[in-house]
Design a protein around this motif. Structure first.
Motif, PDB file in Angstrom:
ATOM      1  N   TYR A 188       0.614  -1.154  -0.136  1.00 40.61           N
ATOM      2  CA  TYR A 188       0.051  -0.036  -0.132  1.00 40.61           C
ATOM      3  C   TYR A 188       0.829   1.210  -0.041  1.00 40.61           C
ATOM      4  O   TYR A 188       2.006   1.178   0.400  1.00 40.61           O
ATOM      5  N   ASP A 189       0.135   2.341  -0.512  1.00 42.26           N
ATOM      6  CA  ASP A 189       0.940   3.826  -0.110  1.00 42.26           C
ATOM      7  C   ASP A 189       0.538   4.167   1.470  1.00 42.26           C
ATOM      8  O   ASP A 189      -0.203   3.322   2.034  1.00 42.26           O
ATOM      9  N   ASN A 190       0.837   5.509   1.781  1.00 44.29           N
ATOM     10  CA  ASN A 190       0.480   5.831   2.962  1.00 44.29           C
ATOM     11  C   ASN A 190      -0.573   6.564   3.304  1.00 44.29           C
ATOM     12  O   ASN A 190      -0.642   7.543   3.833  1.00 44.29           O
ATOM     13  N   VAL A 195      -3.187   4.330   7.267  1.00 49.07           N
ATOM     14  CA  VAL A 195      -2.247   4.566   8.171  1.00 49.07           C
ATOM     15  C   VAL A 195      -2.291   5.886   9.047  1.00 49.07           C
ATOM     16  O   VAL A 195      -2.676   6.930   8.505  1.00 49.07           O
ATOM     17  N   ARG A 204       4.482   1.510  10.995  1.00 47.68           N
ATOM     18  CA  ARG A 204       3.024   2.201  10.886  1.00 47.68           C
ATOM     19  C   ARG A 204       2.089   1.977  11.972  1.00 47.68           C
ATOM     20  O   ARG A 204       2.161   0.834  12.209  1.00 47.68           O
ATOM     21  N   ARG A 206      -1.481   1.709  12.374  1.00 45.64           N
ATOM     22  CA  ARG A 206      -2.570   1.544  11.431  1.00 45.64           C
ATOM     23  C   ARG A 206      -3.883   2.115  11.873  1.00 45.64           C
ATOM     24  O   ARG A 206      -4.267   2.105  13.212  1.00 45.64           O
ATOM     25  N   ASP A 221       0.849  -6.614   5.551  1.00 43.94           N
ATOM     26  CA  ASP A 221       0.567  -5.422   5.004  1.00 43.94           C
ATOM     27  C   ASP A 221       2.137  -4.788   4.860  1.00 43.94           C
ATOM     28  O   ASP A 221       2.956  -4.861   5.746  1.00 43.94           O
ATOM     29  N   TYR A 223       4.273  -1.100   3.111  1.00 38.81           N
ATOM     30  CA  TYR A 223       4.052   0.170   2.702  1.00 38.81           C
ATOM     31  C   TYR A 223       5.208   0.481   1.932  1.00 38.81           C
ATOM     32  O   TYR A 223       6.283   0.550   2.194  1.00 38.81           O
TER      33      TYR A 223
END
Length: 498
Positions: A188-190, A195, A204, A206, A221, A223
């Motif tokens: 994923y991105d942030n 996040v 991170r 979450r 997950d 990132y």
């Protein structure tokens, strides 16, 4: 190169280098170099390039460019601006070209290079994109969720009115159902929906809903670095592919559900494609992905944002700046809220008390007119000005029924009309509409008659209305016939008989 070959062949045949220089009209040094190298060696610089006019100013240029690294890209020094400042502020006497060449070479040295990545089966990348669509005749921005399986390049796309946390989770759930399996890990991105915070050590924190989703499906997950889309380049490229191929021309659909069904069909069609550098179709490579993925859990995750609230004096509950109505019986009580992508569910203790289509605007009020009918039955004078009833489109027979009820029973007729509307708390509008039409045809204008006809319709039995007990029929008194009246008629005293 032709001359090079002829000179070497001549010298190899016995001609001296002096004779070759005269014969080919070139210097003896050139002939010596041709005999030393089998092919032209090219120019070789023996000393470093000197820039006597620029070198004293390089520390100044570097200071300017390093100081603005945190500035927006469009607000940084260009080569022209560097040249102007050096000339005006520092007494630079060189030309613009040397500044431009230095800036270009500096940017080239600073460009990032990347490591080619291998993608084993069973892993995925996810992201959101944006595109304009027309849903229900309204042109608006769609936020489309994309899940990509980099090993096979298989994808799943689903569109939403907003890229909120519920949409992220709902998109995953539909993607897992589409593939029939769950990836081992997803990159994923942030995004703030996923996040909540990036801690100093790089881990991170979450978001609550996303953390529960990962726990339900047991997904690992990963990132990318903030602002580095290349860390998940496959899905970034797929977002652009979907926008160019699925969103051009402007998609037009009656509902979000119809649009998403069409997008699923496009994803299935794409599985027949053979991409550059591959000998198998996407669907054939997808089989290896599915084997490496985990099976679906018994039940899907409940993709909703949970909140709590309190019912106001106007029987409204606020969620994300919008107000949603609840039945008046729950005024001033504490309630729980579950917000899905397309629906808001409100409950009190263990009971669901209201369901509304989710509103994506701000500071709007979403009414259900049925919620306010019990209160309007008590405060009947507010019927015409009640905001929940404004814009409530009912069949024209309801307006006819109300007019007749008010004409016959005045204030009480208005209250009976509200009682008729309250039948919608239990029965469907179509059944009540049919009962109202039948009551108008029979001339039975009253709540009891409408309710009786509605029950008979639902229970599939013929109506049995007893009009003798109907309280609003005009009463007529008919006396018994007396023989004396006939005698008076015979005697000609018609006036007395009458």
């Amino acid at each position: 190169m032709e001359l090079y070959l002829r000179v070497r062949q001549a010298c190899a045949g016995g001609m001296s280098q002096r004779q070759a220089a005269k014969a080919f009209n070139i210097s003896r040094d050139t002939v010596a170099k041709m005999m030393t190298f089998s092919v032209p060696p090219g120019y070789r610089r023996t000393a470093e390039v000197r820039r006597p006019k620029l070198d004293p100013f390089i520390p100044i240029i570097e200071g300017w460019l390093e100081a603005e690294r945190s500035m927006p890209r469009k607000q940084r020094h260009t080569a022209k601006r560097v040249f102007d400042r050096l000339r005006d502020e520092c007494g630079f006497t060189g030309g613009y070209t040397i500044i431009k060449d230095y800036i270009r070479e500096r940017e080239r040295r600073g460009q990032e290079v990347f490591v080619p990545l291998a993608h084993p089966p069973g892993h995925a990348q996810a992201d959101f994109g944006e595109a304009m669509v027309k849903i229900g005749g309204v042109e608006q921005k769609a936020h489309f969720f994309v899940l990509d399986l980099p090993h096979s390049d298989a994808c799943y796309v689903r569109a939403y009115p907003a890229a909120v946390a519920e949409a992220w989770v709902d998109g995953h759930i539909h993607a897992f159902a589409f593939f029939g399996a769950v990836p081992q890990s997803i990159v994923y991105d942030n995004d703030r929906c996923l996040v909540a915070k990036i801690l100093p050590d790089g881990t991170r924190k979450r978001a609550v809903l996303f953390s529960g989703f990962l726990s339900h499906y047991l997904i690992r997950d990963h990132y990318g670095r903030p602002g580095k889309g290349n860390d998940k380049g496959n899905v970034e490229g797929l977002v652009g592919y979907c926008r160019r191929n699925f969103m051009v021309p402007l998609p037009e659909f009656t509902s979000w559900e119809a649009f998403n069904l069409w997008l699923e069909e496009q994803c299935r069609k794409r599985q027949h494609d053979v991409l550059r550098g591959e000998s198998e179709t996407i669907g054939e490579r997808l089989q290896r992905d599915l084997v490496a993925m985990r099976p679906l859990p018994v039940a899907p995750f409940d993709a909703c944002d949970q909140d709590s609230g309190r019912v106001s004096s106007q029987c409204l509950v606020r969620y994300k700046t919008n107000d949603y109505s609840v039945p008046v019986a729950f005024g001033h009580q504490d309630v729980w809220i579950r917000a899905y992508v397309h629906e808001v569910v409100i409950g009190c203790r263990g009971e669901v008390i209201a369901r509304h289509p989710r509103c994506w605007d701000r500071e709007e009020i979403v009414f259900n007119p049925i919620h306010y009918l019990p209160l309007l039955e008590q405060k009947i004078n507010a019927l015409d000005q009640a905001a929940p009833l404004q814009g409530w489109e009912l069949p024209e027979e309801f307006a006819t029924l109300r007019r007749l009820m008010e004409a016959r029973m005045n204030r009480h007729g208005r209250r009976e009309y509200v009682q008729v509307l309250r039948l919608l708390e239990t029965f469907d509008l179509a059944d009540l509409h049919a009962a109202v039409k039948q009551a108008l045809q029979m001339g039975a204008i009253g709540f009891d008659a409408v309710k009786h006809l509605l029950l008979c319709r639902v229970e599939h039995r013929p109506p049995r209305l007893d009009l003798d007990c109907y309280p609003y029929l005009p009463k007529a008194t008919v006396e018994k016939t007396r023989p004396g009246s006939y005698m008076r008629l015979l005697s000609g005293d018609a006036e007395d008989a009458a």
